[in-house]
Design an enzyme around this catalytic site. Structure first.
Site, PDB file in Angstrom:
ATOM      1  CG  ASN A   1      -0.294  -0.005   2.514  1.00 61.88           C
ATOM      2  OD1 ASN A   1       0.403   0.947   2.851  1.00 61.88           O
ATOM      3  ND2 ASN A   1      -0.453  -1.082   3.285  1.00 61.88           N
TER       4      ASN A   1
ATOM      5  CG  ASP B   1      -7.423  -4.767   6.560  1.00 65.95           C
ATOM      6  OD1 ASP B   1      -6.903  -4.891   7.685  1.00 65.95           O
ATOM      7  OD2 ASP B   1      -8.064  -3.757   6.206  1.00 65.95           O
TER       8      ASP B   1
ATOM      9  N   PRO C   1      -4.172 -11.145  10.502  1.00 56.50           N
ATOM     10  CG  PRO C   1      -2.247 -11.543  11.763  1.00 56.50           C
ATOM     11  CD  PRO C   1      -2.834 -11.746  10.402  1.00 56.50           C
TER      12      PRO C   1
HETATM   13  N1  CTP Z   1      -4.531  -2.394  12.185  1.00 58.37           N
HETATM   14  C1  CTP Z   1      -3.874  -3.492  12.688  1.00 58.37           C
HETATM   15  N2  CTP Z   1      -3.938  -4.691  12.039  1.00 58.37           N
HETATM   16  C2  CTP Z   1      -4.638  -4.812  10.897  1.00 58.37           C
HETATM   17  C3  CTP Z   1      -5.312  -3.698  10.383  1.00 58.37           C
HETATM   18  C4  CTP Z   1      -5.228  -2.498  11.049  1.00 58.37           C
HETATM   19  O1  CTP Z   1      -3.231  -3.381  13.724  1.00 58.37           O
HETATM   20  N3  CTP Z   1      -4.673  -5.987  10.284  1.00 58.37           N
HETATM   21  C5  CTP Z   1      -4.477  -1.112  12.926  1.00 58.37           C
HETATM   22  C6  CTP Z   1      -3.849   0.022  12.167  1.00 58.37           C
HETATM   23  O2  CTP Z   1      -2.469   0.131  12.475  1.00 58.37           O
HETATM   24  C7  CTP Z   1      -4.627   1.237  12.680  1.00 58.37           C
HETATM   25  C8  CTP Z   1      -5.976   0.687  13.034  1.00 58.37           C
HETATM   26  O3  CTP Z   1      -5.808  -0.718  13.161  1.00 58.37           O
HETATM   27  O4  CTP Z   1      -4.065   1.738  13.869  1.00 58.37           O
HETATM   28  C9  CTP Z   1      -7.068   0.986  12.043  1.00 58.37           C
HETATM   29  O5  CTP Z   1      -6.880   0.304  10.866  1.00 58.37           O
HETATM   30  P1  CTP Z   1      -8.039   0.028   9.804  1.00 58.37           P
HETATM   31  O6  CTP Z   1      -7.455  -0.847   8.754  1.00 58.37           O
HETATM   32  O7  CTP Z   1      -8.569   1.336   9.363  1.00 58.37           O
HETATM   33  O8  CTP Z   1      -9.098  -0.715  10.706  1.00 58.37           O
HETATM   34  P2  CTP Z   1     -10.287  -1.563  10.200  1.00 58.37           P
HETATM   35  O9  CTP Z   1     -11.205  -1.691  11.330  1.00 58.37           O
HETATM   36  O10 CTP Z   1      -9.711  -2.801   9.572  1.00 58.37           O
HETATM   37  O11 CTP Z   1     -10.891  -0.586   9.078  1.00 58.37           O
HETATM   38  P3  CTP Z   1     -11.878  -0.886   7.891  1.00 58.37           P
HETATM   39  O12 CTP Z   1     -13.103  -1.329   8.560  1.00 58.37           O
HETATM   40  O13 CTP Z   1     -11.932   0.458   7.269  1.00 58.37           O
HETATM   41  O14 CTP Z   1     -11.209  -1.928   7.045  1.00 58.37           O
END
Ligand code: CTP
Length: 417
Positions: free
Chosen positions: A222, A291, A317
């Site tokens: 990304n 993700d 995870p």
């Molecule tokens: N994060 C993480 N592990 C992941 C994805 C995200 O630790 N696999 C952390 C990021 O470092 C950030 C926070 O979670 O601090 C938010 O990430 P985001 O990807 O926006 O969270 P999601 O809930 O996965 O968002 P979305 O629903 O938009 O996918």
């Protein structure tokens, strides 16, 4: 564990640990004492760079300060090779503290009036760091109303004045005008700085993107540059913390005094974060973690077949959620990058992931990833604050101040309970 840690270099109680002190030396017999001061400042953990006035070089040689500080010494605005290495404006920005010892009557007069007629006076005008002066001169010169008026003016501008001490002077007279001893000057500087908001705390920061391999030459990544996470790590060091930075693949230098561990994939980042989480007080999850990853990594390069190619992706995870699920977890700060409905999505993430604070930013055209500026909306249970668009380093400093304040508030509440 795949990484070796040097805990000794990671922890330090030195009162000026990693503080960048620009020591200005002006002309006067007490300049010889500034050599001892460099040693004491370094013993206290400071990084020292010395700028001498032309007159100071008549009392002590450049080589002395060079050897003691371990850094090049600057004496002039017109030294082209020095300017090429670190320009004077850069040097003024580099400093966390400017300490002028000894400060002669002439130097005090020049800085009181905002002159910029040599390197040291220019640095004083150009810096945003706090300035401290340790006057040293003949006692009549110190008592002269002109000097006293200059000192009063400097004090009014929040310049700190250390000393002078009273006693026998090199000129044979007795009175106020001696430079305090090096150790006293270090103690004065430490006291003037006051406690830092993250003193004694250990901060874990994740930063950058993750790369998920498809085959030996391709990956899913990304656009995260890592700049924000690296700036946060540097700001936490400045605030007094011991900092471990777990970084995805980025092209950034490691900030001073930060212990960095490089990883590539989300699962590697997860392992490094989980291994460290228990020994840290605060976790700031600034990484843009991928993700999804391909279910399988091809061992040899995929060949085109003329047909569409479907990659099966499985979910990675959620590192932050895993840390939040640990029975004893650090104070948790997440980031949320959103294209729309910023506050609603971010507040939802704060609650869903059980965070103590979330830093939300809008991403999209010319915002967020890959650029040097950003704006943040900070949310915590029961509160919010907007941090206006600024350079990421400035923003990181403000963020760290808020994190320290919230951490202290939550901690005070739990220790009372
Ligand atoms: N994060 C993480 N592990 C992941 C994805 C995200 O630790 N696999 C952390 C990021 O470092 C950030 C926070 O979670 O601090 C938010 O990430 P985001 O990807 O926006 O969270 P999601 O809930 O996965 O968002 P979305 O629903 O938009 O996918």
């Amino acid at each position: 564990m795949p990484f070796a840690l040097s805990e000794m270099s990671y922890m330090s109680d030195a009162p000026l640990d990693r503080v960048r002190v620009l020591l200005g030396v002006s002309g006067g017999i007490a300049a010889y004492k500034a050599a001892e001061l460099v040693r004491r400042l370094r013993d206290a953990g400071a990084e020292v760079r010395v700028a001498m006035t032309a007159n100071a070089t008549h009392f002590v040689g450049v080589a002395t300060f060079q050897a003691l500080s371990g850094n090049p010494v600057r004496t002039s605005l017109w030294d082209e090779s020095a300017e090429a290495a670190m320009g004077h404006i850069e040097l003024a920005r580099w400093a966390d503290e400017v300490l002028i010892a000894p400060a002669s009557a002439d130097l005090l007069a020049r800085i009181a009036h905002g002159h910029a007629d040599d390197l040291l006076s220019t640095l004083v005008l150009a810096t945003t760091a706090p300035v401290s002066v340790a006057p040293a001169m003949n006692q009549q010169m110190w008592a002269n109303p002109a000097t006293q008026a200059n000192i009063a003016q400097l004090r009014e501008r929040q310049v700190r004045v250390f000393g002078p001490a009273v006693g026998n002077q090199a000129c044979g007279e007795t009175g106020a005008g001696r430079l305090p001893e090096a150790q006293e000057l270090v103690a004065a500087l430490v006291a003037a700085r006051g406690p830092r908001p993250l003193d004694g705390l250990r901060v874990l920061v994740s930063a950058g993107p993750t790369f998920e391999d498809i085959d030996p030459v391709r990956f899913i990544g990304n656009r995260s540059s890592g700049k924000m996470g690296f700036a946060v790590a540097a700001a936490a060091v400045q605030a007094g913390a011991s900092v471990r930075l777990i970084s995805g693949p980025v092209a950034l230098p490691t900030p001073a005094a930060v212990q960095r561990i490089d990883v590539r994939s989300a699962r590697q980042m997860r392992d490094a974060v989980i291994a460290a989480a228990g020994s840290h007080d605060i976790f700031i999850s600034a990484a843009a973690v991928g993700d999804y990853r391909p279910r399988a990594v091809a061992t040899s390069k995929l060949k085109k077949s003329g047909k569409p190619l479907a990659l099966e992706l499985v979910q990675n995870p959620d590192i932050l959620a895993e840390v939040a699920a640990l029975p004893e977890h650090p104070f948790l700060v997440g980031f949320a990058a959103e294209t729309d409905d910023l506050e609603r999505y971010a507040r939802d993430k704060l609650e869903r992931k059980g965070l103590d604070m979330i830093a939300a930013n809008r991403v999209g055209e010319a915002l967020g990833f890959e650029c040097g500026e950003n704006a943040l909306l900070l949310l915590w249970p029961g509160g919010r604050e907007e941090l206006a668009m600024a350079d990421k380093n400035v923003l990181a400093k403000s963020l760290i101040e808020r994190v320290a304040a919230r951490h202290a508030a939550v901690h005070a509440k739990t220790s009372k309970a």
